[in-house]
Motif scaffolding. Structure first.
Motif, PDB file in Angstrom:
ATOM      1  N   ASP A  86     -25.256 -25.622  40.642  1.00 53.89           N
ATOM      2  CA  ASP A  86     -25.210 -27.132  41.417  1.00 53.89           C
ATOM      3  C   ASP A  86     -26.381 -28.006  40.929  1.00 53.89           C
ATOM      4  OD1 ASP A  86     -26.120 -26.308  43.759  1.00 53.89           O
ATOM      5  OD2 ASP A  86     -24.109 -26.755  44.562  1.00 53.89           O
ATOM      6  N   HIS A  87     -27.708 -27.544  40.772  1.00 55.15           N
ATOM      7  CA  HIS A  87     -28.787 -27.823  41.338  1.00 55.15           C
ATOM      8  C   HIS A  87     -29.466 -28.495  40.012  1.00 55.15           C
ATOM      9  CE1 HIS A  87     -28.957 -27.658  45.145  1.00 55.15           C
ATOM     10  NE2 HIS A  87     -29.231 -26.232  45.346  1.00 55.15           N
ATOM     11  N   GLU A  97     -19.169 -26.356  43.948  1.00 52.68           N
ATOM     12  CA  GLU A  97     -18.559 -24.859  44.749  1.00 52.68           C
ATOM     13  C   GLU A  97     -17.982 -24.012  44.876  1.00 52.68           C
ATOM     14  OE1 GLU A  97     -23.127 -24.850  47.879  1.00 52.68           O
ATOM     15  OE2 GLU A  97     -23.032 -23.537  46.404  1.00 52.68           O
ATOM     16  N   ARG A 130     -24.750 -19.018  40.134  1.00 50.49           N
ATOM     17  CA  ARG A 130     -25.062 -19.876  41.922  1.00 50.49           C
ATOM     18  C   ARG A 130     -24.840 -20.147  42.197  1.00 50.49           C
ATOM     19  NH1 ARG A 130     -27.357 -22.298  45.287  1.00 50.49           N
ATOM     20  NH2 ARG A 130     -27.340 -23.721  43.614  1.00 50.49           N
ATOM     21  N   ASN A 182     -24.726 -21.027  47.170  1.00 56.59           N
ATOM     22  CA  ASN A 182     -24.368 -20.183  48.764  1.00 56.59           C
ATOM     23  C   ASN A 182     -23.898 -19.523  49.273  1.00 56.59           C
ATOM     24  OD1 ASN A 182     -25.191 -21.565  51.096  1.00 56.59           O
ATOM     25  ND2 ASN A 182     -27.525 -21.340  50.635  1.00 56.59           N
ATOM     26  N   SER A 236     -33.397 -19.833  49.998  1.00 56.56           N
ATOM     27  CA  SER A 236     -32.750 -21.037  50.219  1.00 56.56           C
ATOM     28  C   SER A 236     -33.696 -21.280  51.793  1.00 56.56           C
ATOM     29  CB  SER A 236     -31.406 -20.828  50.276  1.00 56.56           C
ATOM     30  OG  SER A 236     -30.855 -21.858  50.976  1.00 56.56           O
ATOM     31  N   ARG A 294     -32.485 -24.274  56.457  1.00 54.95           N
ATOM     32  CA  ARG A 294     -31.282 -25.419  56.972  1.00 54.95           C
ATOM     33  C   ARG A 294     -31.712 -26.109  58.444  1.00 54.95           C
ATOM     34  NH1 ARG A 294     -27.182 -25.182  52.614  1.00 54.95           N
ATOM     35  NH2 ARG A 294     -26.209 -27.180  53.718  1.00 54.95           N
ATOM     36  N   ARG A 319     -22.610 -33.702  58.436  1.00 54.88           N
ATOM     37  CA  ARG A 319     -21.570 -32.783  56.935  1.00 54.88           C
ATOM     38  C   ARG A 319     -22.603 -31.855  57.022  1.00 54.88           C
ATOM     39  NH1 ARG A 319     -23.675 -30.284  51.681  1.00 54.88           N
ATOM     40  NH2 ARG A 319     -21.631 -29.609  51.444  1.00 54.88           N
ATOM     41  N   GLN A 358     -21.315 -27.447  54.062  1.00 59.71           N
ATOM     42  CA  GLN A 358     -20.646 -27.498  53.407  1.00 59.71           C
ATOM     43  C   GLN A 358     -18.937 -27.082  53.757  1.00 59.71           C
ATOM     44  OE1 GLN A 358     -23.698 -24.718  53.747  1.00 59.71           O
ATOM     45  NE2 GLN A 358     -24.210 -24.541  51.752  1.00 59.71           N
ATOM     46  N   PHE A 413     -21.144 -31.280  48.090  1.00 55.08           N
ATOM     47  CA  PHE A 413     -22.640 -31.137  48.105  1.00 55.08           C
ATOM     48  C   PHE A 413     -23.033 -32.501  47.052  1.00 55.08           C
ATOM     49  CE2 PHE A 413     -27.029 -30.052  46.557  1.00 55.08           C
ATOM     50  CZ  PHE A 413     -28.018 -30.452  47.369  1.00 55.08           C
ATOM     51  N   ASN A 447     -29.628 -29.170  56.073  1.00 52.71           N
ATOM     52  CA  ASN A 447     -30.020 -28.942  54.554  1.00 52.71           C
ATOM     53  C   ASN A 447     -31.697 -27.621  55.107  1.00 52.71           C
ATOM     54  OD1 ASN A 447     -29.646 -27.777  51.564  1.00 52.71           O
ATOM     55  ND2 ASN A 447     -28.172 -28.817  51.299  1.00 52.71           N
ATOM     56  N   ASN A 448     -31.373 -27.375  53.934  1.00 55.20           N
ATOM     57  CA  ASN A 448     -33.324 -27.188  53.156  1.00 55.20           C
ATOM     58  C   ASN A 448     -34.155 -28.217  52.848  1.00 55.20           C
ATOM     59  OD1 ASN A 448     -33.126 -27.198  50.703  1.00 55.20           O
ATOM     60  ND2 ASN A 448     -31.986 -25.136  50.704  1.00 55.20           N
ATOM     61  N   SER A 500     -33.847 -29.088  48.648  1.00 52.89           N
ATOM     62  CA  SER A 500     -32.087 -29.889  48.858  1.00 52.89           C
ATOM     63  C   SER A 500     -32.211 -31.704  49.522  1.00 52.89           C
ATOM     64  CB  SER A 500     -30.878 -29.276  49.591  1.00 52.89           C
ATOM     65  OG  SER A 500     -30.388 -28.414  48.096  1.00 52.89           O
ATOM     66  N   GLU A 523     -29.125 -17.838  49.270  1.00 55.76           N
ATOM     67  CA  GLU A 523     -27.594 -18.086  47.872  1.00 55.76           C
ATOM     68  C   GLU A 523     -27.638 -16.805  47.319  1.00 55.76           C
ATOM     69  OE1 GLU A 523     -27.816 -21.230  47.323  1.00 55.76           O
ATOM     70  OE2 GLU A 523     -29.773 -22.293  47.852  1.00 55.76           O
TER      71      GLU A 523
HETATM   72  C1  GTR Z   1     -27.933 -26.256  49.363  1.00 54.70           C
HETATM   73  C2  GTR Z   1     -27.471 -25.110  48.135  1.00 54.70           C
HETATM   74  C3  GTR Z   1     -26.437 -25.486  47.362  1.00 54.70           C
HETATM   75  C4  GTR Z   1     -25.126 -26.323  48.007  1.00 54.70           C
HETATM   76  C5  GTR Z   1     -26.007 -27.359  48.521  1.00 54.70           C
HETATM   77  C6  GTR Z   1     -24.574 -28.037  50.335  1.00 54.70           C
HETATM   78  O1  GTR Z   1     -29.176 -26.010  49.921  1.00 54.70           O
HETATM   79  O2  GTR Z   1     -28.565 -25.022  46.929  1.00 54.70           O
HETATM   80  O3  GTR Z   1     -25.835 -25.363  46.781  1.00 54.70           O
HETATM   81  O4  GTR Z   1     -24.444 -24.674  48.890  1.00 54.70           O
HETATM   82  O5  GTR Z   1     -27.357 -27.053  50.144  1.00 54.70           O
HETATM   83  O6  GTR Z   1     -25.086 -28.182  51.084  1.00 54.70           O
HETATM   84  O7  GTR Z   1     -23.918 -27.678  49.796  1.00 54.70           O
END
Ligand code: GTR
Length: 322
Positions: free
Chosen positions: A32-33, A71, A87, A89, A144, A147, A168, A170, A191, A208-209, A212, A235
């Protein structure tokens, strides 16, 4: 004449057999990236190894930027064999393979070193092996980082600061429950929808990290990034079991080894990308703050009680890795 015909047919069959063996295999891979992000580049690396080792007999087509869906959708399509390599998470994967939830438990990993000891060791292998029950193969884990929460309203120092904030998460039970227990209002969402939800005020923040948070430009609309590091959920690179079962043992070996090799590369890229995005968010004027981590760790304890019933053994096994 009969003998001649027999030889001819046998030879033709032999050729047909060889031709079949040499048939090109095309594997569809999803992330998804976009290209350039460490996870997608990990797949690019894996593709290169597979294509080299098989002299192009196996080809990997990579579809980045959630072109093949969110995802949850791509995981379903991987189970069905529509997507071969995926790929994703581990948080959304845990909705399919509940054992994976333990990776999402807040602060289950003491630090990065502990995390990678677990992932690369027998517990990591065991949890990945459970995926087979759900028609998935776990090839390898990717980094990853950690977060943390970010939002539009204010810096978060302690769990109480999350009160009243729509965060928000996942599409994952463990993530919903983590935000709940910390006092925020969890809003599960794909996402790809987060940026506009932040902009329009449907949500106040997310988690998130740093990579992202930065490249998606969430940092432009939600300036407060608070380093609580509540989870280090990794991931994972999945393979469709349906497709896997059609591959020869030697092809499986090539794919598995390429995947494992790509993790080393991805983790190197990850470290560089974190540095780069940290610089970028500072330049963009984001406010990064540290938090009272002890208070967060204390606040999530009841969640462990809840998960102990179901996954007590796995939790202990992870915690016992020194
Ligand atoms: C990111 C991850 C994505 C997705 C995203 C999310 O860190 O790499 O695949 O899970 O977070 O928050 O949806």
């Amino acid at each position: 004449m009969k003998k001649f015909l027999f030889i001819l047919i046998a030879t033709l069959l032999l050729f047909a057999g060889c031709a079949k063996k040499q048939q090109t295999i095309v594997l569809k891979a999803s992330d998804d990236h976009p290209f350039g992000y460490p996870t997608t580049e990990g797949l690019v690396y894996m593709k290169k190894i597979i294509e080299e080792k098989t002299a192009g007999r196996i080809k990997v087509e990579i579809y980045p930027s959630a072109q093949l869906g969110s995802e949850k959708e791509t995981i379903e399509n991987t189970q069905m064999g529509i997507i071969d390599i995926n790929r994703v998470n581990c948080a959304p994967v845990a909705e399919f393979c509940k054992e994976m939830s333990v990776f999402g438990l807040p602060y289950i990993f003491r630090d990065e070193e502990h995390q990678w000891k677990v992932l690369n060791g027998p517990v990591g292998e065991k949890i990945a092996s459970y995926l087979q029950k759900y028609n998935l193969i776990g090839l390898t884990y990717y980094d990853s980082g950690a977060r943390s929460f970010y939002n539009k309203k204010r810096p978060i120092y302690k769990p109480e600061d999350l009160k009243g904030l729509k965060i928000r998460v996942q599409k994952s039970r463990v993530m919903i429950e983590t935000v709940e227990i910390l006092g925020g209002s969890p809003t599960p969402m794909a996402f790809e929808e987060v940026y506009s939800a932040l902009q329009t005020g449907v949500i106040d923040g997310a988690e998130n990290n740093i990579p992202s948070y930065q490249y998606t430009k969430h940092c432009e609309v939600a300036k407060y990034y608070s380093l609580d590091e509540h989870t280090r959920i990794p991931e994972i690179v999945l393979f469709s079991k349906k497709r896997w079962d059609t591959l020869s043992p030697s092809d499986r070996k090539i794919i598995l080894e390429a995947a494992k090799e790509s993790t080393k590369y991805q983790r190197k890229l990850w470290k560089e990308y974190v540095k780069k995005s940290l610089n970028e968010i500072k330049k963009a004027g984001c406010k990064i703050n540290t938090v009272d981590k002890k208070a967060f760790q204390e606040a999530v304890k009841p969640l462990y009680k809840k998960y102990e019933k179901e996954f007590g053994e796995l939790i202990k096994e992870i915690q016992n890795v020194k």
